[in-house]
Design a protein around this motif. Structure first.
Motif, PDB file in Angstrom:
ATOM      1  N   PRO A  62      23.792  26.521  59.174  1.00 59.41           N
ATOM      2  CA  PRO A  62      25.248  25.824  58.988  1.00 59.41           C
ATOM      3  C   PRO A  62      26.356  26.138  60.016  1.00 59.41           C
ATOM      4  N   ASP A  63      26.339  27.001  60.645  1.00 59.79           N
ATOM      5  CA  ASP A  63      27.381  27.270  61.615  1.00 59.79           C
ATOM      6  C   ASP A  63      26.956  26.991  63.100  1.00 59.79           C
ATOM      7  N   TYR A  90      21.103  23.009  51.761  1.00 60.90           N
ATOM      8  CA  TYR A  90      22.277  23.912  52.027  1.00 60.90           C
ATOM      9  C   TYR A  90      22.183  24.994  50.720  1.00 60.90           C
ATOM     10  N   VAL A 115      28.855  27.173  51.461  1.00 62.44           N
ATOM     11  CA  VAL A 115      28.237  26.956  52.611  1.00 62.44           C
ATOM     12  C   VAL A 115      27.942  25.474  52.599  1.00 62.44           C
TER      13      VAL A 115
END
Lengths: 281, 331
Positions: A62-63, A90, A115
């Motif tokens: 997710p980053d 997610y 998230v």
């Protein structure tokens, strides 16, 4: 389910994704018994098109710095956001029924500690400006990442939205797409301030602007495809959406901003959704 | 004072936002912008923004050194903070400048939510804080500390002089989240010694007196308090001075310990006497069980008129004679 490269769109599959999102939202409404379900149902097609076709993203990362960003400025549309985050992998789908309950990680308004949620939504008029900043940051890094931000027609009342619109054009943010959910409602009822003509206004502010039926999957996919053109301008997609789309009883509610669903009517509404599954096909 | 100032007619509004205590003092021109330009050479993740206040916030040295990392959003403070927050969320450290009145009064929701709540690396350098210009209430941020201390997860710093401001410019890059700094612009005096070190969140004892009277001060009023303490020496009163550059988080322990060692206290700040340093000190002391006579040197709860800086400071009781009288215990 990483989506790091785009494949040719399968409109039927995307429509089915939107239906699945609507089903998830109805499930969440049952848990809390109330929520911004009308707006969520209205934006389901847009989120399906984004997360299952347009966005380059990876739920496992997710980053990921080069990801495309999706910013939900209208934090109260959280019910739709959580649905698509669950569908995309997610968050766990079995967490969705906790939506809006005390202590839940899926609060009634979106916060960036969930998230997959990029910004603190909810205080309207904050999304577009932060999207401009992200666009500039990604450009400084020569990142292929693009920025997609959803705002609402009610949010066009906020002066900060227009400050940001000028900034986006001034800085030539052509990796930036604003999706304007024109559903015609805000807290006190119908949109009352003279915000129209929305598309003409964004064009006049220096944006490449398209206006579509925001519940038409083919139109959404086509508009998103066009938004990838590099023309030195930010892109605006004016989406005319129907609050409650897919569930006629909610569409017909005279006050759809905040909907309460009783236990008695819930099953009937889910059946309506099933009956209207192919309404946009 | 400079010759320009001396020839200005009485009542004429002088250069905006420059301190008047620079006569016979060493000054540094634009320490904020020069330091930031250098820091930008060392740290490529630093970007800078202004809302049409580039020249008036001293940030232009950064623009000249790093034009691709500088953004002027125009006269739009909400856009300033939003854009900075967005840049921060792509890994940048976003320094931004405008006047204190505008970023606090106009962009408050954006500082709170897009900045502090989002833990965004946004470093706000707010020009003309408190009563540092003669343009009247529209440009005098006399309640900025009060407003900003109400925001959770926000760090607030009020530097004393060029030495401290230079250190603060560098320090805030490593203070997590959103930071609000009261900017000193133009020719900024050097008041603190070369050995002074700004430590985030910590007060600094700058002068140890006899234990009779202790001054607790922040911002450039610390410089004035040091000058006033010297003046009081000649009258036989040896005052201590505790400088509190970080308003939030507040160094409660240092303030309580300092108060315990003094018979009476003076609190001096370039801010209203309500909601700023004096309020923080009294809250800390009462909670710590320390009761001392306490005199507040600061601004009234009022909107001020236009006028020269000297005129306004004297009229509203924050000039050097006013601080000296407070230390001496005179009316």
């Amino acid at each position: 389910m990483p989506t790091t490269d785009r494949e040719p769109p399968n409109i039927d599959e995307l429509r089915d994704r939107a239906y699945q999102l609507r089903r998830m939202m109805m499930t969440m409404t049952r848990g809390k018994g109330e929520g911004y379900i009308a707006q969520g149902l209205g934006i389901a097609d847009c989120l399906a098109a984004l997360y299952f076709h347009e966005l380059r993203h990876d739920p496992e990362r997710p980053d990921w710095p080069e990801r495309d960003r999706f910013l939900l400025s209208t934090g109260h549309y959280s019910i739709a956001m959580y649905a698509v985050l669950a569908a995309a992998g997610y968050i766990e789908e079995d967490e969705l029924p906790t939506y809006g309950l005390n202590g839940s990680r899926l609060p009634m308004s979106t916060f960036d500690d969930t998230v997959g949620v990029e910004i603190v939504g909810g205080s309207l008029g904050h999304g577009l400006g932060q999207a401009v900043g992200m666009s500039l940051g990604l450009r400084l890094d020569d990142s292929p990442g693009r920025v997609y931000v959803e705002i609402s027609d009610g949010e066009l009342d906020e002066g900060s939205t227009w400050e940001a619109a000028m900034a986006g054009a001034t800085f030539g943010c052509d990796n930036l797409v604003v999706l304007i959910d024109c559903n015609g409602i805000q807290a006190d009822g119908p949109v009352t301030v003279a915000i129209e003509p929305v598309a003409d206004k964004f064009t006049a502010f220096g944006w490449s602007t398209t206006e579509i039926d925001g519940n038409d999957m083919s139109a959404l996919v086509e508009a998103l495809e066009k938004s990838r053109v590099s023309d030195g301008k930010p892109k605006a997609i004016v989406m005319r959406t129907t609050p409650g789309s897919g569930v006629p009883t909610i569409v017909d509610r005279p006050r759809a901003h905040f909907v309460r669903v009783t236990d008695d009517e819930w099953a009937g509404l889910v059946q309506e959704l099933e009956d209207n599954r192919d309404v946009h096909a | 004072m400079t010759s320009t100032r001396d020839t200005a007619p009485r009542g004429h509004t002088r250069g905006m936002g420059e301190l008047i205590d620079i006569a016979d003092k060493t000054t540094v021109l634009a320490p904020f912008g020069e330091t930031l330009a250098q820091l930008g050479r060392e740290r490529p993740e630093i970007v800078a923004l202004t809302a049409d206040m580039g020249r008036y916030s001293d940030i232009l040295p950064f623009r000249d050194a790093h034009p691709d990392r500088f953004f002027n959003v125009g006269m739009a403070e909400q856009s300033l903070v939003m854009t900075a927050a967005g840049l921060a969320k792509t890994g940048k450290i976003a320094y931004c400048t405008t006047y204190s009145v505008f970023v606090t009064r106009r962009a408050y929701d954006f500082v709170a939510i897009a900045g502090a709540h989002s833990k965004a690396e946004v470093k706000i350098f707010a020009g003309m804080p408190g009563l540092t210009n003669g343009y009247g209430a529209t440009h005098q941020a006399t309640e900025d500390l009060n407003m900003m201390r109400g925001i959770a997860d926000l760090t607030i710093i009020d530097p004393c002089d060029a030495t401290e401001l230079t250190q603060v410019v560098r320090a805030v890059a490593d203070i997590p989240g959103t930071v609000y700094v009261r900017l000193l612009r133009g020719k900024v005096p050097v008041e603190l010694g070369e050995d002074y070190r700004f430590v985030p969140g910590k007060a600094a004892l700058l002068r140890e007196g006899s234990g009779d009277v202790g001054v607790i001060s922040t911002g450039y009023m610390t410089a004035r308090s040091l000058d006033a303490a010297k003046a009081a020496d000649n009258r036989g009163v040896q005052a201590s001075v505790l400088h509190v550059p970080t308003i939030k988080p507040f160094d409660t322990a240092a303030v309580v310990e300092f108060a315990r060692r003094h018979d009476r206290l003076v609190v001096a700040e370039n801010h209203k006497t309500t909601g700023g340093l004096a309020s923080l000190v009294t809250e800390a002391l009462y909670q710590g069980g320390i009761l001392r006579p306490l005199r507040r040197v600061g601004l009234a709860d009022s909107f001020f008129e236009c006028g020269s800086q000297e005129y306004l400071e004297a009229k509203y009781g924050v000039d050097l004679p006013a601080v000296t009288r407070a230390i001496l215990g005179e009316v």
